[in-house]
Design a protein around this motif. Sequence first.
Motif, PDB file in Angstrom:
ATOM      1  N   THR A   1      -2.702   3.997  -4.868  1.00 17.30           N
ATOM      2  CA  THR A   1      -1.867   2.801  -4.729  1.00 17.30           C
ATOM      3  C   THR A   1      -1.664   2.122  -6.073  1.00 17.30           C
ATOM      4  N   LEU A   2      -2.734   1.967  -6.831  1.00 18.89           N
ATOM      5  CA  LEU A   2      -2.602   1.354  -8.151  1.00 18.89           C
ATOM      6  C   LEU A   2      -1.732   2.225  -9.057  1.00 18.89           C
ATOM      7  N   GLY A   3      -1.927   3.540  -8.999  1.00 18.18           N
ATOM      8  CA  GLY A   3      -1.077   4.451  -9.760  1.00 18.18           C
ATOM      9  C   GLY A   3       0.384   4.324  -9.378  1.00 18.18           C
ATOM     10  N   LEU A   4       0.656   4.225  -8.083  1.00 17.84           N
ATOM     11  CA  LEU A   4       2.037   4.047  -7.622  1.00 17.84           C
ATOM     12  C   LEU A   4       2.630   2.738  -8.123  1.00 17.84           C
ATOM     13  N   MET A   5       1.823   1.675  -8.091  1.00 22.09           N
ATOM     14  CA  MET A   5       2.332   0.382  -8.557  1.00 22.09           C
ATOM     15  C   MET A   5       2.663   0.418 -10.051  1.00 22.09           C
ATOM     16  N   TYR A   6       1.718   0.922 -10.837  1.00 19.52           N
ATOM     17  CA  TYR A   6       1.969   1.014 -12.280  1.00 19.52           C
ATOM     18  C   TYR A   6       3.161   1.923 -12.582  1.00 19.52           C
ATOM     19  N   TYR A   7       3.174   3.082 -11.958  1.00 19.33           N
ATOM     20  CA  TYR A   7       4.235   4.045 -12.270  1.00 19.33           C
ATOM     21  C   TYR A   7       5.590   3.563 -11.760  1.00 19.33           C
ATOM     22  N   SER A   8       5.608   2.915 -10.582  1.00 19.11           N
ATOM     23  CA  SER A   8       6.889   2.413 -10.082  1.00 19.11           C
ATOM     24  C   SER A   8       7.401   1.273 -10.966  1.00 19.11           C
ATOM     25  N   TRP A   9       6.478   0.506 -11.550  1.00 20.08           N
ATOM     26  CA  TRP A   9       6.905  -0.532 -12.496  1.00 20.08           C
ATOM     27  C   TRP A   9       7.466   0.120 -13.759  1.00 20.08           C
ATOM     28  N   TYR A  10       6.749   1.108 -14.280  1.00 21.07           N
ATOM     29  CA  TYR A  10       7.203   1.809 -15.491  1.00 21.07           C
ATOM     30  C   TYR A  10       8.575   2.460 -15.284  1.00 21.07           C
ATOM     31  N   ALA A  11       8.736   3.156 -14.152  1.00 22.58           N
ATOM     32  CA  ALA A  11       9.984   3.877 -13.881  1.00 22.58           C
ATOM     33  C   ALA A  11      11.046   2.972 -13.257  1.00 22.58           C
ATOM     34  N   ASN A  12      10.688   1.703 -13.050  1.00 21.38           N
ATOM     35  CA  ASN A  12      11.574   0.714 -12.468  1.00 21.38           C
ATOM     36  C   ASN A  12      12.004   1.088 -11.044  1.00 21.38           C
ATOM     37  N   PHE A  13      11.099   1.714 -10.306  1.00 22.42           N
ATOM     38  CA  PHE A  13      11.317   1.979  -8.884  1.00 22.42           C
ATOM     39  C   PHE A  13      10.812   0.764  -8.091  1.00 22.42           C
ATOM     40  N   THR A  14      11.138  -0.416  -8.569  1.00 27.51           N
ATOM     41  CA  THR A  14      10.568  -1.636  -7.997  1.00 27.51           C
ATOM     42  C   THR A  14      11.104  -1.929  -6.605  1.00 27.51           C
ATOM     43  N   ARG A  15      12.326  -1.575  -6.317  1.00 30.35           N
ATOM     44  CA  ARG A  15      12.847  -1.805  -4.965  1.00 30.35           C
ATOM     45  C   ARG A  15      12.031  -0.997  -3.957  1.00 30.35           C
ATOM     46  N   THR A  16      11.779   0.247  -4.287  1.00 22.83           N
ATOM     47  CA  THR A  16      10.954   1.083  -3.416  1.00 22.83           C
ATOM     48  C   THR A  16       9.539   0.541  -3.359  1.00 22.83           C
ATOM     49  N   GLY A  17       9.001   0.150  -4.500  1.00 17.75           N
ATOM     50  CA  GLY A  17       7.633  -0.356  -4.565  1.00 17.75           C
ATOM     51  C   GLY A  17       7.406  -1.568  -3.685  1.00 17.75           C
ATOM     52  N   VAL A  18       8.351  -2.493  -3.673  1.00 15.77           N
ATOM     53  CA  VAL A  18       8.206  -3.695  -2.852  1.00 15.77           C
ATOM     54  C   VAL A  18       8.186  -3.321  -1.369  1.00 15.77           C
ATOM     55  N   VAL A  19       9.046  -2.415  -0.961  1.00 21.61           N
ATOM     56  CA  VAL A  19       9.069  -2.007   0.445  1.00 21.61           C
ATOM     57  C   VAL A  19       7.761  -1.309   0.813  1.00 21.61           C
ATOM     58  N   VAL A  20       7.240  -0.457  -0.074  1.00 18.97           N
ATOM     59  CA  VAL A  20       5.956   0.211   0.189  1.00 18.97           C
ATOM     60  C   VAL A  20       4.851  -0.833   0.356  1.00 18.97           C
ATOM     61  N   MET A  21       4.798  -1.808  -0.529  1.00 15.91           N
ATOM     62  CA  MET A  21       3.758  -2.832  -0.444  1.00 15.91           C
ATOM     63  C   MET A  21       3.877  -3.635   0.851  1.00 15.91           C
ATOM     64  N   LEU A  22       5.088  -3.991   1.236  1.00 17.00           N
ATOM     65  CA  LEU A  22       5.272  -4.747   2.469  1.00 17.00           C
ATOM     66  C   LEU A  22       4.893  -3.925   3.698  1.00 17.00           C
ATOM     67  N   LEU A  23       5.264  -2.652   3.716  1.00 14.60           N
ATOM     68  CA  LEU A  23       4.885  -1.790   4.838  1.00 14.60           C
ATOM     69  C   LEU A  23       3.369  -1.734   4.999  1.00 14.60           C
ATOM     70  N   HIS A  24       2.656  -1.771   3.883  1.00 13.80           N
ATOM     71  CA  HIS A  24       1.193  -1.711   3.931  1.00 13.80           C
ATOM     72  C   HIS A  24       0.577  -3.073   4.243  1.00 13.80           C
ATOM     73  N   ASP A  25       1.072  -4.107   3.629  1.00 20.31           N
ATOM     74  CA  ASP A  25       0.451  -5.424   3.756  1.00 20.31           C
ATOM     75  C   ASP A  25       0.572  -6.007   5.158  1.00 20.31           C
ATOM     76  N   ILE A  26       1.656  -5.745   5.853  1.00 23.61           N
ATOM     77  CA  ILE A  26       1.860  -6.333   7.173  1.00 23.61           C
ATOM     78  C   ILE A  26       0.749  -5.913   8.130  1.00 23.61           C
ATOM     79  N   SER A  27       0.477  -4.627   8.218  1.00 21.75           N
ATOM     80  CA  SER A  27      -0.564  -4.194   9.159  1.00 21.75           C
ATOM     81  C   SER A  27      -1.958  -4.625   8.700  1.00 21.75           C
ATOM     82  N   ASP A  28      -2.168  -4.751   7.403  1.00 30.03           N
ATOM     83  CA  ASP A  28      -3.476  -5.187   6.893  1.00 30.03           C
ATOM     84  C   ASP A  28      -3.837  -6.590   7.370  1.00 30.03           C
ATOM     85  N   ILE A  29      -2.852  -7.447   7.550  1.00 29.40           N
ATOM     86  CA  ILE A  29      -3.101  -8.807   8.029  1.00 29.40           C
ATOM     87  C   ILE A  29      -3.777  -8.763   9.395  1.00 29.40           C
ATOM     88  N   PHE A  30      -3.261  -7.921  10.294  1.00 30.25           N
ATOM     89  CA  PHE A  30      -3.821  -7.829  11.644  1.00 30.25           C
ATOM     90  C   PHE A  30      -5.204  -7.189  11.644  1.00 30.25           C
TER      91      PHE A  30
END
Length: 195
Positions: free
Chosen positions: A58-87
Amino acid sequence: LRFWDGATAFPLNYYVPFKIALFYLIEIGFYIQAIPFLLFIEVRRKDWLESFAHHIVTLGLMYYSWYANFTRTGVVVMLLHDISDIFLEAAKLARYAEEEAAALYLFITFAISWVILRVFMFPRVIIVRTLIDPVVMIAIPYNINPQPHYSAFGTMFTLLYVLHLYWTYLIFKVIYKQLKTGSTDDVREEDSDED
């Protein structure tokens, strides 16, 4: 979702708004602190190695998506993960507070959100769109080699999905145990070193 609109190069060459950059910094900060916590403080459960791998990927994906500017994808990935973590965290709190009914309902909500977001949506929205769209929408039209980004993201997203499938199996074990015995105990604790 149209992650790639406006991009004509690798790394992607579109503007990243401040709110997205701030969201990235917060998420990266969480995972930077989570790795030492997992290494030195967290109780080692049966899935400790998988949790550690998940945090690294996950940390690798975040760093690499920032470097490659895949930030739109990165935000959606983080949201998909964070929502279920709350419950999940809410279900744990209810269990620790010995509110078994609340723990059960929260865990069921977690399990449903997990399966929808991580087992069904993640591969369809993220993996497929990451493996096909950059090639079709950017690499071929602009005659750009999508490597190493294409392979790096494909590998990391696939590893993350395999971990999702493993934890889905554990979630279903908890559900089965609940139906059979009425216990909402964490199946990862059955063989942990510190019972």
